[in-house]
Design a protein around this motif. Structure first.
Motif, PDB file in Angstrom:
ATOM      1  N   ALA A  27      11.663  60.236  42.146  1.00 60.83           N
ATOM      2  CA  ALA A  27      11.054  59.536  41.013  1.00 60.83           C
ATOM      3  C   ALA A  27      10.559  58.150  41.432  1.00 60.83           C
ATOM      4  CB  ALA A  27      12.053  59.419  39.864  1.00 60.83           C
ATOM      5  N   GLN A  28      11.365  57.443  42.239  1.00 60.56           N
ATOM      6  CA  GLN A  28      10.991  56.101  42.663  1.00 60.56           C
ATOM      7  C   GLN A  28       9.752  56.104  43.543  1.00 60.56           C
ATOM      8  OE1 GLN A  28      12.478  52.969  41.827  1.00 60.56           O
ATOM      9  NE2 GLN A  28      13.207  54.354  40.223  1.00 60.56           N
ATOM     10  N   HIS A  29       9.607  57.134  44.376  1.00 62.27           N
ATOM     11  CA  HIS A  29       8.504  57.192  45.329  1.00 62.27           C
ATOM     12  C   HIS A  29       7.404  58.160  44.898  1.00 62.27           C
ATOM     13  CE1 HIS A  29      10.557  54.684  48.275  1.00 62.27           C
ATOM     14  NE2 HIS A  29      11.662  55.340  47.969  1.00 62.27           N
ATOM     15  N   ASN A  30       7.477  58.629  43.652  1.00 58.33           N
ATOM     16  CA  ASN A  30       6.464  59.533  43.088  1.00 58.33           C
ATOM     17  C   ASN A  30       6.270  60.761  43.974  1.00 58.33           C
ATOM     18  OD1 ASN A  30       4.616  60.287  41.107  1.00 58.33           O
ATOM     19  ND2 ASN A  30       2.892  59.390  42.225  1.00 58.33           N
ATOM     20  N   ILE A  31       7.370  61.351  44.424  1.00 55.50           N
ATOM     21  CA  ILE A  31       7.325  62.531  45.286  1.00 55.50           C
ATOM     22  C   ILE A  31       7.414  63.791  44.427  1.00 55.50           C
ATOM     23  CG2 ILE A  31       8.526  63.803  47.106  1.00 55.50           C
ATOM     24  CD1 ILE A  31       9.483  61.076  48.159  1.00 55.50           C
ATOM     25  N   ILE A  32       6.484  64.715  44.650  1.00 59.00           N
ATOM     26  CA  ILE A  32       6.472  65.964  43.905  1.00 59.00           C
ATOM     27  C   ILE A  32       7.034  67.073  44.786  1.00 59.00           C
ATOM     28  CG2 ILE A  32       5.001  67.685  42.788  1.00 59.00           C
ATOM     29  CD1 ILE A  32       3.007  65.426  42.240  1.00 59.00           C
ATOM     30  N   ASP A  33       7.981  67.809  44.274  1.00 62.43           N
ATOM     31  CA  ASP A  33       8.503  68.973  44.984  1.00 62.43           C
ATOM     32  C   ASP A  33       7.515  70.112  44.794  1.00 62.43           C
ATOM     33  OD1 ASP A  33       9.871  70.997  46.155  1.00 62.43           O
ATOM     34  OD2 ASP A  33      11.721  70.747  45.004  1.00 62.43           O
ATOM     35  N   THR A  34       6.652  70.331  45.796  1.00 64.74           N
ATOM     36  CA  THR A  34       5.570  71.307  45.647  1.00 64.74           C
ATOM     37  C   THR A  34       6.094  72.727  45.486  1.00 64.74           C
ATOM     38  OG1 THR A  34       5.364  71.450  48.064  1.00 64.74           O
ATOM     39  CG2 THR A  34       3.907  69.902  46.912  1.00 64.74           C
ATOM     40  N   ALA A  35       7.355  72.951  45.808  1.00 68.31           N
ATOM     41  CA  ALA A  35       7.916  74.298  45.673  1.00 68.31           C
ATOM     42  C   ALA A  35       7.998  74.731  44.211  1.00 68.31           C
ATOM     43  CB  ALA A  35       9.297  74.356  46.318  1.00 68.31           C
ATOM     44  N   VAL A  36       8.033  73.789  43.285  1.00 70.54           N
ATOM     45  CA  VAL A  36       8.155  74.134  41.868  1.00 70.54           C
ATOM     46  C   VAL A  36       6.796  74.222  41.184  1.00 70.54           C
ATOM     47  CG1 VAL A  36      10.392  72.992  41.784  1.00 70.54           C
ATOM     48  CG2 VAL A  36       8.362  71.755  41.032  1.00 70.54           C
ATOM     49  N   LEU A  37       5.704  73.962  41.903  1.00 69.94           N
ATOM     50  CA  LEU A  37       4.377  73.992  41.309  1.00 69.94           C
ATOM     51  C   LEU A  37       3.812  75.414  41.250  1.00 69.94           C
ATOM     52  CD1 LEU A  37       2.669  70.915  43.004  1.00 69.94           C
ATOM     53  CD2 LEU A  37       3.758  71.023  40.761  1.00 69.94           C
ATOM     54  N   SER A  38       3.037  75.677  40.222  1.00 69.14           N
ATOM     55  CA  SER A  38       2.245  76.899  40.140  1.00 69.14           C
ATOM     56  C   SER A  38       0.811  76.555  40.548  1.00 69.14           C
ATOM     57  CB  SER A  38       2.272  77.459  38.714  1.00 69.14           C
ATOM     58  OG  SER A  38       3.579  77.828  38.340  1.00 69.14           O
ATOM     59  N   LYS A  39      -0.016  77.575  40.738  1.00 65.14           N
ATOM     60  CA  LYS A  39      -1.390  77.295  41.134  1.00 65.14           C
ATOM     61  C   LYS A  39      -2.356  78.315  40.549  1.00 65.14           C
ATOM     62  CE  LYS A  39      -1.503  79.896  45.505  1.00 65.14           C
ATOM     63  NZ  LYS A  39      -1.826  79.817  46.949  1.00 65.14           N
ATOM     64  N   VAL A  40      -3.607  77.887  40.446  1.00 64.97           N
ATOM     65  CA  VAL A  40      -4.721  78.766  40.110  1.00 64.97           C
ATOM     66  C   VAL A  40      -5.691  78.709  41.279  1.00 64.97           C
ATOM     67  CG1 VAL A  40      -6.599  79.231  38.517  1.00 64.97           C
ATOM     68  CG2 VAL A  40      -4.475  78.268  37.652  1.00 64.97           C
ATOM     69  N   GLY A  41      -6.024  79.860  41.838  1.00 67.91           N
ATOM     70  CA  GLY A  41      -6.923  79.886  42.984  1.00 67.91           C
ATOM     71  C   GLY A  41      -6.201  80.273  44.254  1.00 67.91           C
ATOM     72  N   PRO A  42      -6.918  80.199  45.373  1.00 68.84           N
ATOM     73  CA  PRO A  42      -8.276  79.641  45.514  1.00 68.84           C
ATOM     74  C   PRO A  42      -9.338  80.504  44.825  1.00 68.84           C
ATOM     75  CG  PRO A  42      -7.560  80.654  47.569  1.00 68.84           C
ATOM     76  CD  PRO A  42      -6.375  80.661  46.663  1.00 68.84           C
ATOM     77  N   LYS A  43     -10.280  79.828  44.155  1.00 69.17           N
ATOM     78  CA  LYS A  43     -11.337  80.508  43.427  1.00 69.17           C
ATOM     79  C   LYS A  43     -12.706  80.070  43.922  1.00 69.17           C
ATOM     80  CE  LYS A  43     -11.285  81.883  39.330  1.00 69.17           C
ATOM     81  NZ  LYS A  43     -11.387  82.012  37.850  1.00 69.17           N
ATOM     82  N   LEU A  44     -13.609  81.028  43.975  1.00 68.75           N
ATOM     83  CA  LEU A  44     -15.007  80.755  44.276  1.00 68.75           C
ATOM     84  C   LEU A  44     -15.733  80.365  42.990  1.00 68.75           C
ATOM     85  CD1 LEU A  44     -15.550  83.843  46.562  1.00 68.75           C
ATOM     86  CD2 LEU A  44     -15.934  81.485  47.313  1.00 68.75           C
ATOM     87  N   PRO A  45     -16.817  79.618  43.087  1.00 69.45           N
ATOM     88  CA  PRO A  45     -17.556  79.227  41.888  1.00 69.45           C
ATOM     89  C   PRO A  45     -18.430  80.374  41.371  1.00 69.45           C
ATOM     90  CG  PRO A  45     -18.692  78.419  43.821  1.00 69.45           C
ATOM     91  CD  PRO A  45     -17.409  79.053  44.318  1.00 69.45           C
ATOM     92  N   ALA A  46     -18.864  80.237  40.127  1.00 71.53           N
ATOM     93  CA  ALA A  46     -19.847  81.174  39.568  1.00 71.53           C
ATOM     94  C   ALA A  46     -21.245  80.585  39.630  1.00 71.53           C
ATOM     95  CB  ALA A  46     -19.483  81.524  38.128  1.00 71.53           C
ATOM     96  N   ALA A  47     -21.353  79.296  40.038  1.00 68.27           N
ATOM     97  CA  ALA A  47     -22.655  78.653  40.162  1.00 68.27           C
ATOM     98  C   ALA A  47     -22.678  77.773  41.405  1.00 68.27           C
ATOM     99  CB  ALA A  47     -22.965  77.815  38.919  1.00 68.27           C
ATOM    100  N   GLY A  48     -23.732  77.901  42.197  1.00 69.81           N
ATOM    101  CA  GLY A  48     -23.953  77.052  43.358  1.00 69.81           C
ATOM    102  C   GLY A  48     -25.354  76.474  43.283  1.00 69.81           C
ATOM    103  N   GLN A  49     -25.450  75.155  43.359  1.00 69.74           N
ATOM    104  CA  GLN A  49     -26.740  74.506  43.166  1.00 69.74           C
ATOM    105  C   GLN A  49     -26.916  73.323  44.106  1.00 69.74           C
ATOM    106  OE1 GLN A  49     -26.035  73.846  38.875  1.00 69.74           O
ATOM    107  NE2 GLN A  49     -27.916  74.991  38.499  1.00 69.74           N
ATOM    108  N   ASN A  50     -28.178  72.977  44.353  1.00 67.60           N
ATOM    109  CA  ASN A  50     -28.507  71.736  45.042  1.00 67.60           C
ATOM    110  C   ASN A  50     -28.545  70.626  44.006  1.00 67.60           C
ATOM    111  OD1 ASN A  50     -29.689  70.444  47.633  1.00 67.60           O
ATOM    112  ND2 ASN A  50     -31.117  69.826  46.036  1.00 67.60           N
TER     113      ASN A  50
END
Length: 204
Positions: A27-50
């Motif tokens: 908490a003091q050092h703002n450390i996140i235990d990544t083991a408890v995180l969920s995720k979405v992805g990796p996802k590709l986009p539906a739109a690619g543009q210049n």
């Protein structure tokens, strides 16, 4: 996490006190235990543009980034220059929770050809749900490889210097973009990108 545990053990704390102390230090050092995180992805986009918000050199066939299949969008300039953003949006990343980190993966290379060109990252940023480019520039150092390979930008506990709501990631305007710097005076080599993917990490 391992460092904190060893620090606690070094101080000869009991198991209960180790847990309490580790939680306090996180908490003091703002450390996140990544083991408890969920995720979405990796996802590709539906739109690619210049996107001409930055640079002067355009990307041809930007829609090629929608599929990871060895077909490349490209940008070329005989005298070198900075490319526009290659923009990836419409990620459709729906979840319920608190966003904690974003990882962008870009499959990139410099093509074969004649001349003295090199290609390097110029700008890699997030695109907010309001359509603005914002946050940290995560451009990596070094030249692009001659054989296509993924480069990862960001981390599971890195929000790119921005504040996010879960709904932002499901907005059609949310996404990311990369602008490359092409150096050299002549030749036929070009900056190539095959695919761009985003992964969002969150605390449920």
């Amino acid at each position: 996490h391992i460092y904190l545990k060893r620090r606690c053990e070094h101080e000869a704390l009991s198991d209960a006190n180790i847990t309490t102390t580790m939680n306090y230090l996180k908490a003091q050092h703002n450390i996140i235990d990544t083991a408890v995180l969920s995720k979405v992805g990796p996802k590709l986009p539906a739109a690619g543009q210049n996107d001409a918000t930055i640079g002067t050199l355009s990307w041809s066939s930007p829609g090629f980034i929608l599929v990871d299949d060895g077909s490349y969008t490209s940008a070329n300039a005989g005298a070198g220059g900075t490319t526009n953003y290659l923009r990836a949006t419409e990620m459709a990343m729906s979840f319920s929770g608190t966003p904690k980190g974003i990882v962008v993966d870009v499959d990139k290379r410099i093509s074969s050809g004649t001349g003295d060109h090199t290609v390097a990252d110029g700008t890699v940023k997030m695109r907010k749900a309001d359509g603005t480019w914002a946050g940290d520039n995560k451009a990596a150092s070094g030249n692009w490889p001659t054989t296509a390979a993924y480069t990862s930008y960001g981390n599971p506990d890195d929000l790119w210097g921005l504040t996010w709501a879960a709904a932002d990631f499901n907005d059609v305007d949310f996404g990311t973009g990369i602008s490359a710097i092409i150096s050299g005076t002549s030749g036929t080599k070009s900056a190539n990108v095959d695919a761009i993917k985003i992964t969002v990490y969150y605390l449920p």
